[in-house]
Design a protein around this motif. Structure first.
Motif, PDB file in Angstrom:
ATOM      1  N   PRO A  44       0.826  -1.211   0.000  1.00  0.00           N
ATOM      2  CA  PRO A  44       0.000   0.000   0.000  1.00  0.00           C
ATOM      3  C   PRO A  44       0.861   1.264   0.000  1.00  0.00           C
ATOM      4  O   PRO A  44       1.901   1.324   0.646  1.00  0.00           O
ATOM      5  CB  PRO A  44      -0.801  -0.136   1.292  1.00  0.00           C
ATOM      6  CG  PRO A  44      -0.838  -1.605   1.561  1.00  0.00           C
ATOM      7  CD  PRO A  44       0.467  -2.140   1.089  1.00  0.00           C
ATOM      8  N   GLY A  45       0.420   2.262  -0.736  1.00  0.00           N
ATOM      9  CA  GLY A  45       1.157   3.502  -0.854  1.00  0.00           C
ATOM     10  C   GLY A  45       2.119   3.547  -2.021  1.00  0.00           C
ATOM     11  O   GLY A  45       2.601   4.621  -2.378  1.00  0.00           O
ATOM     12  N   SER A  46       2.414   2.387  -2.598  1.00  0.00           N
ATOM     13  CA  SER A  46       3.318   2.379  -3.741  1.00  0.00           C
ATOM     14  C   SER A  46       2.559   2.776  -5.003  1.00  0.00           C
ATOM     15  O   SER A  46       1.338   2.920  -5.010  1.00  0.00           O
ATOM     16  CB  SER A  46       3.952   1.001  -3.903  1.00  0.00           C
ATOM     17  OG  SER A  46       2.976   0.020  -4.193  1.00  0.00           O
ATOM     18  N   TRP A  47       3.331   2.954  -6.081  1.00  0.00           N
ATOM     19  CA  TRP A  47       2.758   3.366  -7.347  1.00  0.00           C
ATOM     20  C   TRP A  47       2.896   2.253  -8.375  1.00  0.00           C
ATOM     21  O   TRP A  47       3.831   1.452  -8.326  1.00  0.00           O
ATOM     22  CB  TRP A  47       3.458   4.616  -7.875  1.00  0.00           C
ATOM     23  CG  TRP A  47       3.186   5.857  -7.070  1.00  0.00           C
ATOM     24  CD1 TRP A  47       3.833   6.270  -5.970  1.00  0.00           C
ATOM     25  CD2 TRP A  47       2.160   6.820  -7.325  1.00  0.00           C
ATOM     26  NE1 TRP A  47       3.294   7.440  -5.491  1.00  0.00           N
ATOM     27  CE2 TRP A  47       2.268   7.815  -6.321  1.00  0.00           C
ATOM     28  CE3 TRP A  47       1.160   6.955  -8.293  1.00  0.00           C
ATOM     29  CZ2 TRP A  47       1.425   8.915  -6.248  1.00  0.00           C
ATOM     30  CZ3 TRP A  47       0.325   8.053  -8.229  1.00  0.00           C
ATOM     31  CH2 TRP A  47       0.446   9.019  -7.222  1.00  0.00           C
ATOM     32  N   LEU A  48       1.894   2.209  -9.291  1.00  0.00           N
ATOM     33  CA  LEU A  48       2.013   1.325 -10.445  1.00  0.00           C
ATOM     34  C   LEU A  48       1.452   2.041 -11.660  1.00  0.00           C
ATOM     35  O   LEU A  48       0.640   2.968 -11.549  1.00  0.00           O
ATOM     36  CB  LEU A  48       1.353  -0.032 -10.212  1.00  0.00           C
ATOM     37  CG  LEU A  48      -0.161  -0.112  -9.925  1.00  0.00           C
ATOM     38  CD1 LEU A  48      -0.995   0.002 -11.184  1.00  0.00           C
ATOM     39  CD2 LEU A  48      -0.473  -1.439  -9.243  1.00  0.00           C
ATOM     40  N   VAL A  49       1.926   1.630 -12.805  1.00  0.00           N
ATOM     41  CA  VAL A  49       1.521   2.243 -14.062  1.00  0.00           C
ATOM     42  C   VAL A  49       1.030   1.148 -14.989  1.00  0.00           C
ATOM     43  O   VAL A  49       1.704   0.125 -15.176  1.00  0.00           O
ATOM     44  CB  VAL A  49       2.685   3.014 -14.702  1.00  0.00           C
ATOM     45  CG1 VAL A  49       2.285   3.514 -16.094  1.00  0.00           C
ATOM     46  CG2 VAL A  49       3.109   4.175 -13.819  1.00  0.00           C
ATOM     47  N   LEU A  50      -0.169   1.370 -15.551  1.00  0.00           N
ATOM     48  CA  LEU A  50      -0.692   0.474 -16.582  1.00  0.00           C
ATOM     49  C   LEU A  50      -0.346   1.051 -17.948  1.00  0.00           C
ATOM     50  O   LEU A  50      -0.544   2.239 -18.209  1.00  0.00           O
ATOM     51  CB  LEU A  50      -2.207   0.333 -16.444  1.00  0.00           C
ATOM     52  CG  LEU A  50      -2.720  -0.416 -15.204  1.00  0.00           C
ATOM     53  CD1 LEU A  50      -4.239  -0.464 -15.197  1.00  0.00           C
ATOM     54  CD2 LEU A  50      -2.157  -1.829 -15.149  1.00  0.00           C
ATOM     55  N   GLU A  51       0.193   0.189 -18.793  1.00  0.00           N
ATOM     56  CA  GLU A  51       0.634   0.646 -20.108  1.00  0.00           C
ATOM     57  C   GLU A  51       0.202  -0.361 -21.166  1.00  0.00           C
ATOM     58  O   GLU A  51       0.366  -1.573 -21.007  1.00  0.00           O
ATOM     59  CB  GLU A  51       2.162   0.795 -20.126  1.00  0.00           C
ATOM     60  CG  GLU A  51       2.707   1.278 -21.458  1.00  0.00           C
ATOM     61  CD  GLU A  51       4.230   1.276 -21.501  1.00  0.00           C
ATOM     62  OE1 GLU A  51       4.806   2.038 -22.305  1.00  0.00           O
ATOM     63  OE2 GLU A  51       4.844   0.489 -20.744  1.00  0.00           O
ATOM     64  N   GLN A  52      -0.385   0.171 -22.217  1.00  0.00           N
ATOM     65  CA  GLN A  52      -0.669  -0.616 -23.408  1.00  0.00           C
ATOM     66  C   GLN A  52      -0.594   0.333 -24.601  1.00  0.00           C
ATOM     67  O   GLN A  52      -0.558   1.559 -24.430  1.00  0.00           O
ATOM     68  CB  GLN A  52      -2.039  -1.280 -23.319  1.00  0.00           C
ATOM     69  CG  GLN A  52      -3.222  -0.341 -23.395  1.00  0.00           C
ATOM     70  CD  GLN A  52      -4.548  -1.066 -23.267  1.00  0.00           C
ATOM     71  OE1 GLN A  52      -4.615  -2.136 -22.665  1.00  0.00           O
ATOM     72  NE2 GLN A  52      -5.603  -0.497 -23.807  1.00  0.00           N
ATOM     73  N   PRO A  53      -0.443  -0.183 -25.792  1.00  0.00           N
ATOM     74  CA  PRO A  53      -0.286   0.709 -26.951  1.00  0.00           C
ATOM     75  C   PRO A  53      -1.358   1.790 -26.989  1.00  0.00           C
ATOM     76  O   PRO A  53      -2.556   1.519 -26.957  1.00  0.00           O
ATOM     77  CB  PRO A  53      -0.396  -0.242 -28.133  1.00  0.00           C
ATOM     78  CG  PRO A  53       0.088  -1.552 -27.603  1.00  0.00           C
ATOM     79  CD  PRO A  53      -0.392  -1.612 -26.193  1.00  0.00           C
TER      80      PRO A  53
END
Length: 836
Positions: A332-341
């Motif tokens: 919790p508190g961390s970051w994530l990034v969703l990436e697709q074309p």
């Protein structure tokens, strides 16, 4: 014929009154300004001719007159010839003695010394070299917190091949601390993150970031978005970039890492979607997938009667995400990034739950993640989306200071910002500043700390004088603060002898030469002997002369002979007290070593004879400086009369020049009266005895000594003169009877001797170089030399002291510039030989 006739010709006097004609001949041969005295009153031929003339005189008997025509084989004439030899010898030595009696014509240094003493001037014996020794204190556990380096601590040089080790001794006690070994400059500023930034600085060299890693730049604007907030620009103030290059310890910035991004920050300038508040940079260390990314196409399963998996698409408005596999590093508190074309979104993790599932014809572990917002989450699909997760914050709050420090700083080289130490550096301490200059050269400067204070923002600001002369890259600057000034010379203790109250002017010789002279601002000569004389354990005082001493004054004088021997002389009971009678009651403590022997190179003075406890090492970061050789014969001819002209005072402009020229360590000096728009200022420009610009410490000592000897209301400036290297190109034709290489070498040597050390503000003309070259034996002809290094070809002009713009800031206020000295150098001298 008179007995004191001074005829120099071979004929007798025609003047019946005596030798007035001969005296006229001598006067004509000894015009003012000659370097030699012609006083041969009776050479052999002239003496014999005069005696023959006397024999042939009318008053002599005939038989005597007849002898005048006999040859030297006649016994009588042979006797006269013998006496002519005697007169020739006596005449030769009379001329030599007379020549040594004049300052201009004397050839013996001791003759000049004795004449100078009659004017109250003592020839300068030279000055010992000075070096700044940097001590490193032990930092291991158990080491003393404070190390005291006593005054007089000896440190020897590592001798060069064929040389003997030289000893340097510290001049004052030093309190050293490990925290002051090497203090770094405060080399950081807050790192800006704005539109167009394409690199990120990290305050570490072990970030773990590699090429092709992903970083997220995000601020408090995005972190403060709450679930359900209406979409705004705050949702988009983040940037996700790929690292294309990682530079550890870039040039001039040790201890830093620079990340180069695949494209600059920002979307477009018209819509500035860049984080601005409390910006953080995160490395997203793992690239993951959504659960079901590898699910088979249901239409390929024959037994299935469905065209799609149930709940395979992400639900609109949902904030839950199923990450494939068990990933405990997502917290919790961390970051994530969703990436697709074509689409990228950043999210912050609110909660994490490990789980498992059996669906989409798959069975396995998954990590159920709850995100902070649901914005655009349903735009991603399980097959194409990549999850960049496991964020770790990088130290990106600071970046290296981009501007130079030192002479180009707004306040000049007087102020320097350092990393704070505990305790703060004390006022009055000698320090050495090292670093890489703006020309990518390593430099070392010694200066004195005049003030130091820690500020509220964690910076220690110090003020130094003299100011730093160079501009440095801040990341390379180190301040060595455990520094002690040391001078060349080894301490020796000697029992001079026993006092005898019956002896007047008792004298004793120092056993070991040469006596060390150290720089001092208390005397007009600028140097005093490092000597202490005690009689029955009572220290006596050194004076320049015993003439003014009283019968009870415990004083002595120091005199040096040409052999280098130093003699200590006491009074006679009228001019200075006599020594009391005793046994070995006269003792001396002195130092030996002077002049060029102490010209140590950097890191050469590093062998402590007695290492204080807690000291790890010692060295001289810069070369030894301010040494001066003994005064030469030619220098003494010039400086000895200055004592009479100045009387150790400076009143007129010429006095300033004469005073500076007679100062130990100064070779050439010039004083100019310069109008600065408000008042006339005396500008004193000086060069060291080596011909180079003097060190700041020597200039400061001369300035202080001069201030004690002048009218302080008159403005004055003492500056190191500027040496301008010049060259010459010429062609010579060599006589075939001479060897070409020898003649060419002789021409080069003659030119360098004549113009390699010119006086200040003295021009150099092509014709002068032509005359010198043409006078060399073997030279048939010389082309007109072409001078290089000045504005014109036939005359190079060295400017006197003047006002001009500073070189580093042309738009700033004008400043005083020193006089210049032209110097012909071998590297710029081109002598070509043409065929005859």
């Amino acid at each position: 014929m008179t007995a004191d006739c001074s005829c120099t010709s071979g004929t007798a006097c025609s003047d019946g009154a005596g030798c007035s004609g001969c005296a006229d001949d001598l006067a004509a041969a000894n015009l003012p300004g000659q370097s030699e005295l012609h006083w041969r009153t009776a050479p052999h031929g002239a003496a014999l001719a005069r005696m023959r003339s006397w024999l042939a005189g009318d008053s002599q008997p005939l038989d005597i007159r007849s002898l005048s025509h006999q040859g030297t084989d006649d016994p009588a004439i042979a006797l006269l010839d013998t006496w002519a030899v005697v007169t020739d010898v006596v005449s030769f030595y009379t001329e030599r003695i007379a020549q040594e009696g004049f300052l201009r014509t004397a050839t013996e240094r001791d003759s000049v010394r004795q004449q100078a003493r009659s004017l109250g001037y003592e020839l300068r014996p030279g000055v010992s070299a000075q070096a700044e020794l940097a001590f490193d204190v032990e930092t291991a556990p158990g080491s003393p917190e404070v190390v005291v380096v006593p005054a007089g601590t000896p440190v020897q040089t590592v001798p060069a091949p064929g040389k003997l080790p030289q000893t340097f001794e510290t001049t004052a006690e030093l309190e050293a601390r490990a925290a002051w070994n090497s203090v770094a400059a405060y080399d950081r500023v807050g790192q800006p993150f704005g539109f167009g930034i394409d690199s990120v600085w990290l305050d570490t060299t072990t970030s773990g970031v590699k090429v092709d890693d992903r970083v997220l730049v995000v601020g408090s604007e995005r972190a403060g978005v709450a679930p359900g907030d209406a979409h705004s620009d705050a949702h988009e103030k983040w940037d996700f970039r790929r690292v294309t290059a990682v530079d550890v310890d870039p040039l001039h910035t040790p201890g830093w890492t620079r990340l180069t991004l695949d494209r600059p920050l920002g979307y477009r300038r018209s819509r500035n979607l860049v984080a601005e508040k409390d910006v953080r940079v995160y490395r997203l260390g793992q690239r993951l997938n959504l659960f079901g990314w590898n699910a088979p196409d249901p239409t390929l399963l024959d037994s299935a009667k469905v065209t799609s998996w149930k709940d395979f698409d992400l639900k609109p408005g949902s904030r839950e995400l199923e990450v494939d596999g068990d990933v405990p590093a997502i917290v919790p508190g961390s970051w994530l990034v969703l990436e697709q074309p074509g689409h990228t979104e950043a999210f912050q993790v609110e909660s994490v739950n490990p789980d498992g599932a059996t669906k989409y014809a798959l069975s396995g572990k998954l990590t159920r993640v709850t995100l902070d917002i649901s914005e655009h989450l349903d735009d991603f699909d399980r097959n194409h989306a990549l999850v960049h997760a496991v964020s770790r914050e990088l130290p990106a709050a600071w970046m290296p200071r981009p501007d130079l420090v030192g002479s180009t700083a707004p306040g000049g080289g007087h102020v320097l910002d350092l990393v704070p130490t505990e305790p703060v550096l004390p006022k009055g301490r000698e320090i050495v500043v090292t670093g890489t200059t703006d020309t990518d050269e390593s430099a070392v400067e010694a200066t004195r700390l005049t003030a130091a204070a820690s500020t509220a923002d964690g910076v220690m600001t110090i003020t130094v004088d003299p100011p730093l002369a160079n501009a440095y890259h801040a990341g390379t600057v180190r301040v060595r603060a455990n520094v002690a000034v040391a001078t060349h010379g080894e301490t020796v203790e000697q029992v001079l002898g026993s006092g005898d109250g019956r002896r007047a002017f008792a004298s004793f010789d120092l056993r070991r030469p040469p006596l060390t002279f150290v720089r001092s601002t208390t005397v007009a000569s600028g140097a005093v002997p490092a000597l202490e004389v005690r009689v029955e354990d009572v220290e006596w005082t050194r004076v320049d002369s015993l003439f003014e001493a009283g019968p009870r004054d415990r004083v002595y004088i120091v005199r040096q002979a040409e052999s280098g021997t130093t003699t200590v002389t006491f009074g006679d009971g009228v001019h200075g007290s006599r020594l009391p009678t005793g046994v070995e009651n006269v003792r001396a403590t002195y130092r030996v070593g002077i002049g060029e022997d102490g010209a140590a190179e950097p890191d050469q003075v590093r062998l402590p004879v007695r290492k204080p406890r807690g000291v790890a090492s010692v060295t001289n970061l810069g070369p030894a400086h301010d040494w001066a050789p003994s005064e030469t014969l030619e220098e003494a001819r010039l400086t000895a009369p200055q004592r009479v002209r100045t009387l150790d005072r400076a009143v007129s402009v010429t006095d300033y020049e004469d005073f500076a020229r007679g100062y130990s360590g100064i070779g050439r000096a010039r004083a100019d009266l310069v109008w600065d728009g408000r008042i006339d200022t005396v500008v004193v420009s000086v060069l060291a005895s080596t011909g180079d610009a003097p060190a700041d410490s020597l200039v400061a000592d001369l300035r202080d000594t001069l201030d004690d000897a002048r009218e302080t209301r008159a403005p004055r400036v003492v500056l190191p003169a500027e040496v301008v290297d010049v060259g010459a190109r010429l062609r010579i034709e060599v006589d075939p009877l001479f060897e070409v290489p020898l003649v060419r070498g002789a021409v080069e040597e003659a030119l360098l001797t004549a113009f390699g050390s010119m006086e200040l503000a003295t021009p150099l003309a092509s014709s002068a170089a032509l005359v010198v070259a043409a006078a060399v034996p073997g030279v048939v002809s010389v082309t007109m030399p072409e001078l290089t290094g000045g504005p014109v070809d036939d005359l190079l002009v060295a400017e006197p002291g003047r006002w001009g713009p500073p070189a580093s800031a042309p738009a700033a206020a004008p400043r005083l510039l020193p006089a210049q000295a032209l110097r012909l150098t071998a590297a710029l001298l081109d002598v070509q030989v043409v065929a005859r």
